[in-house]
Scaffold this active site. Sequence first.
Site, PDB file in Angstrom:
ATOM      1  N   GLY A 159     -14.165  -6.564 -13.648  1.00  0.00           N
ATOM      2  CA  GLY A 159     -13.487  -7.777 -13.788  1.00  0.00           C
ATOM      3  C   GLY A 159     -13.072  -8.658 -15.514  1.00  0.00           C
ATOM      4  N   HIS A 169      -6.814  -0.988  -6.658  1.00  0.00           N
ATOM      5  CA  HIS A 169      -7.238  -0.581  -7.327  1.00  0.00           C
ATOM      6  C   HIS A 169      -6.956   0.482  -7.153  1.00  0.00           C
ATOM      7  CE1 HIS A 169     -10.116  -3.821  -7.826  1.00  0.00           C
ATOM      8  NE2 HIS A 169     -10.117  -3.318  -8.649  1.00  0.00           N
ATOM      9  N   ASN A 174      -7.006  -9.132 -14.993  1.00  0.00           N
ATOM     10  CA  ASN A 174      -7.589 -10.015 -14.651  1.00  0.00           C
ATOM     11  C   ASN A 174      -6.829 -11.369 -14.737  1.00  0.00           C
ATOM     12  OD1 ASN A 174      -9.047  -8.483 -12.750  1.00  0.00           O
ATOM     13  ND2 ASN A 174     -10.084  -7.439 -14.734  1.00  0.00           N
ATOM     14  N   SER A 179     -11.328  -2.988 -14.464  1.00  0.00           N
ATOM     15  CA  SER A 179     -11.878  -2.477 -13.343  1.00  0.00           C
ATOM     16  C   SER A 179     -10.644  -0.895 -13.036  1.00  0.00           C
ATOM     17  CB  SER A 179     -12.048  -2.656 -11.774  1.00  0.00           C
ATOM     18  OG  SER A 179     -10.702  -3.549 -11.515  1.00  0.00           O
ATOM     19  N   ASP A 185      -7.396  -1.820  -0.909  1.00  0.00           N
ATOM     20  CA  ASP A 185      -7.239  -3.449  -1.073  1.00  0.00           C
ATOM     21  C   ASP A 185      -6.297  -3.532  -2.115  1.00  0.00           C
ATOM     22  OD1 ASP A 185      -7.832  -2.467  -4.036  1.00  0.00           O
ATOM     23  OD2 ASP A 185      -9.334  -2.951  -4.572  1.00  0.00           O
TER      24      ASP A 185
END
Length: 214
Positions: free
Chosen positions: A78, A190, A106, A40, A187
Amino acid sequence: MKKRYVTVLLVLMVWGGVMPGMFPRAWGNPKIKILFLGDSITAGYGIAQEDAYPALLGQKLESLGIHHVEIINGSISGSTTASALSRLKWFQKAAPDILVLALGANDGLRGLSVENMKENLGQTITFAKNNNMDVILAGMQIPPNYGPEYADAFKQVFTTLADDHGIALIPFLLEGVGGRPDMNQPDGIHPNRAGHQQIAKTVLPFILKRIQEP
């Protein structure tokens, strides 16, 4: 006389660009294809695709007068390293010259096996090199709350792979971005537009070194 006229006409058509692509490597610079294979972060989650760092790198190269580079962003939000090899095989049809491998974040955030991550990335790098791709590995780090032992082992994977395979390593893709609220979306994971600008600055020298080498 007629044959001679046709021959001269064909020569003029080739030199005049009417028949492009007949001899793609004979005149001018062929396109250098750079494939970004990431998650991402590299896909540009939460921002416009043109503001993601791979697109920004394309813009920076153009501003430097480098017009023979094609950016391919093959990143999917993801993604873990488990899908790296199969995805690279799919993109092989595009015949990339340079692979920027930016996976692993991830794996770390999910606390997955460091050894499996190393094996996945290693197989992907080997495949890329066997298919004449110049590989740039993007190093990642994870927050210390995952435990110092896991965090250190995770970080070391990228250094070890770069040494073992003799490839370029970006020490930390999120240098100057990670942990900074002004560089990230709400968040805290990112990068925002400013964060992607910083990542592009970090990655640019590695790209320039590869496309400018004789």
